[in-house]
Design a protein around this motif. Structure first.
Motif, PDB file in Angstrom:
ATOM      1  N   PRO A 198     -36.256 104.565 -40.208  1.00 35.42           N
ATOM      2  CA  PRO A 198     -35.550 104.492 -38.919  1.00 35.42           C
ATOM      3  C   PRO A 198     -34.887 103.130 -38.736  1.00 35.42           C
ATOM      4  CG  PRO A 198     -37.778 105.368 -38.645  1.00 35.42           C
ATOM      5  CD  PRO A 198     -37.689 104.875 -40.058  1.00 35.42           C
ATOM      6  N   GLY A 199     -33.778 103.105 -38.007  1.00 35.08           N
ATOM      7  CA  GLY A 199     -33.055 101.857 -37.809  1.00 35.08           C
ATOM      8  C   GLY A 199     -33.858 100.792 -37.087  1.00 35.08           C
ATOM      9  N   ILE A 368     -42.808 103.847 -48.293  1.00 36.86           N
ATOM     10  CA  ILE A 368     -41.650 104.385 -47.574  1.00 36.86           C
ATOM     11  C   ILE A 368     -41.911 105.824 -47.148  1.00 36.86           C
ATOM     12  CG2 ILE A 368     -39.199 104.943 -47.730  1.00 36.86           C
ATOM     13  CD1 ILE A 368     -39.816 101.943 -47.686  1.00 36.86           C
ATOM     14  N   GLU A 369     -42.460 106.611 -48.070  1.00 35.20           N
ATOM     15  CA  GLU A 369     -42.699 108.029 -47.779  1.00 35.20           C
ATOM     16  C   GLU A 369     -43.689 108.219 -46.639  1.00 35.20           C
ATOM     17  OE1 GLU A 369     -44.772 111.835 -48.069  1.00 35.20           O
ATOM     18  OE2 GLU A 369     -45.630 109.991 -48.901  1.00 35.20           O
ATOM     19  N   ARG A 370     -44.791 107.453 -46.632  1.00 35.44           N
ATOM     20  CA  ARG A 370     -45.804 107.585 -45.578  1.00 35.44           C
ATOM     21  C   ARG A 370     -45.275 107.053 -44.234  1.00 35.44           C
ATOM     22  NH1 ARG A 370     -47.874 111.578 -47.194  1.00 35.44           N
ATOM     23  NH2 ARG A 370     -49.241 111.435 -45.358  1.00 35.44           N
ATOM     24  N   ILE A 371     -44.506 105.976 -44.258  1.00 36.06           N
ATOM     25  CA  ILE A 371     -43.971 105.417 -43.016  1.00 36.06           C
ATOM     26  C   ILE A 371     -42.977 106.382 -42.377  1.00 36.06           C
ATOM     27  CG2 ILE A 371     -42.492 103.581 -42.073  1.00 36.06           C
ATOM     28  CD1 ILE A 371     -43.838 101.676 -44.111  1.00 36.06           C
ATOM     29  N   VAL A 372     -42.123 107.011 -43.194  1.00 35.44           N
ATOM     30  CA  VAL A 372     -41.141 107.969 -42.666  1.00 35.44           C
ATOM     31  C   VAL A 372     -41.856 109.144 -42.002  1.00 35.44           C
ATOM     32  CG1 VAL A 372     -39.346 109.617 -43.324  1.00 35.44           C
ATOM     33  CG2 VAL A 372     -39.316 107.302 -44.273  1.00 35.44           C
ATOM     34  N   ARG A 373     -42.885 109.680 -42.641  1.00 37.27           N
ATOM     35  CA  ARG A 373     -43.650 110.791 -42.055  1.00 37.27           C
ATOM     36  C   ARG A 373     -44.321 110.370 -40.751  1.00 37.27           C
ATOM     37  NH1 ARG A 373     -45.405 115.230 -45.151  1.00 37.27           N
ATOM     38  NH2 ARG A 373     -44.469 115.350 -47.228  1.00 37.27           N
TER      39      ARG A 373
END
Length: 404
Positions: A198-199, A368-373
């Motif tokens: 996210p930005g 990155i993958e866990r933070i996005v989820r």
């Protein structure tokens, strides 16, 4: 009458006429002329037939023909009716009220004067960062463009920060600021992090990548505020070497300002600096002091990445009157998906308890993958992601290096 010649009319019938000399040649010449005219006429017909010119013999005019694009049929331009709003429906709001309602950050060097610096948010709701480099905030050096405080008092920490944006409609259960570092070295990994995160997630760039200026401006164009990661001496240096131009303690500390200038000149548009490693240097206040004085004079923010329990970076920066934050939790110290999820949940609990929490992570694919989820679940929990630069405003000034 005797001796008078007879005319053609009164000559007796049958009387022989006089023979005219040269008659055969005249006939031959006449036939030859007629033949030549006939041949010329036939030749003209043959030429016209071979050229296939239906207009042969007609008058000819030459004109330049240009290729024209068919114009669209004109539509009558009818002015659109503008709704008339009574003046009573549009009360005049003060600048302060507009700022508070829209979340726009306005930095004023003095009173409300024409020289005010305004960071705006477009009407679409999309947050747009100020362009970089800002001509007021750069200083040319042999290492490139270095940040500086502008003549009107504007600082990179203020101008390059991501605006907080409009306030949530309901009071949040907590706010979280997240800084993801290690970007700029792997172009594929960096591009993936910029695109997926996210930005509101702030990004930290190492000073060693190629095409850093282009990549950093791409990240800022996608709404991410950025920080420069500054390599600092760890306890096991040089066995654990952060990289070229590392800031050092001990006798070589005298070279640190020159090294710092090299690091600061790697790209533009960053809000501040964040340490990369640095256990030994950040525990040495004498070595830190000249570095922090230089950073303070350049209008930058300082982030302590929370990697060392002995670090004096945040309290020393506060003494130097530098806007400062210390990371509360490193969410991927253990690089397993379940461990990262657990740290993110602890960060949520801390945000509910304190109002705001600051976390950090590395740009590893699993992180990155866990933070996005995880970020996709925050709205339902009443948690708001905010830029790292904005997190200071939600903390007690006595613990965040506030200038007030």
């Amino acid at each position: 009458m005797a001796g008078t010649p007879l005319t053609e009319l009164n000559r007796p019938l049958g009387q022989d006429r006089p023979v005219r000399h040269g008659t055969a040649w005249s006939q031959r010449l006449g036939l030859a002329g007629a033949g030549m005219v006939g041949l010329a006429f036939l030749a003209l017909i043959l030429v016209l037939a071979l050229r296939h010119d239906p207009d042969g013999g007609e008058p000819v005019a030459t004109a330049l023909i240009s290729k024209l694009v068919a114009a669209k049929p004109e539509i009558a331009q009818v002015p659109l009716a503008t709704p008339v709003v009574p003046e009573t429906a549009r009360p005049q709001a003060t600048a302060r009220q507009l700022e508070a309602e829209s979340g726009v950050t306005v930095v004023r060097p003095g009173a409300e004067a024409p020289g005010s610096i305004i960071i705006t948010i477009p009407e679409s709701g999309e947050v747009k960062l100020a362009s970089a480099p800002d001509g007021r905030l750069i200083e040319r050096s042999r290492f490139g463009l270095l940040p500086k405080v502008g003549p009107d008092g504007a600082t990179p920490a203020q101008i390059y920060a991501r605006p907080l944006g409009p306030a949530p409609e309901t009071k949040p259960a907590g706010r979280i600021a997240l800084l993801v570092g290690g970007l700029g070295i792997s172009q594929n990994g960096t591009a993936e992090a910029i695109a997926k995160l996210p930005g509101t997630v702030s990004l930290g760039f190492a000073p060693y990548g190629t095409e850093l200026e282009r990549i950093v401006q791409r990240a800022r164009g996608d709404g991410h505020e950025v920080f420069l990661q500054v390599p600092m001496e760890p306890f096991d240096y040089p066995d654990n070497d952060p990289g070229p131009q590392t800031l050092l303690s001990g006798p070589k500390a005298a070279e640190n300002i020159d090294r710092l200038h090299w690091l600061l000149g790697r790209f533009t548009g960053y809000v501040g600096i964040v340490n990369f490693l640095g256990g030994r240097l950040t525990a040495d206040e004498a070595a830190l002091s000249p570095i922090l004085r230089e950073i303070a004079g350049r209008g930058l923010m300082v982030i302590d990445d929370g990697s060392s329990a002995r670090s004096l970076l945040a309290p020393s920066a506060i003494k130097a009157q530098i806007p400062t934050l210390k990371v509360d939790r490193v969410v991927d110290s253990v690089t397993r998906a379940d461990a990262i999820d657990g740290e993110l949940q602890k960060l949520e609990a801390l945000a509910r308890d304190r109002g705001v929490a600051v976390g950090s992570a590395s740009a590893l694919p699993v992180s990155i993958e866990r933070i996005v989820r995880w970020a996709a679940t925050l709205e339902g929990k009443g948690i708001v992601l905010v830029p790292v630069s904005a997190a200071r405003g939600f903390r007690n000034p006595s613990t965040t290096g506030s200038l007030r």
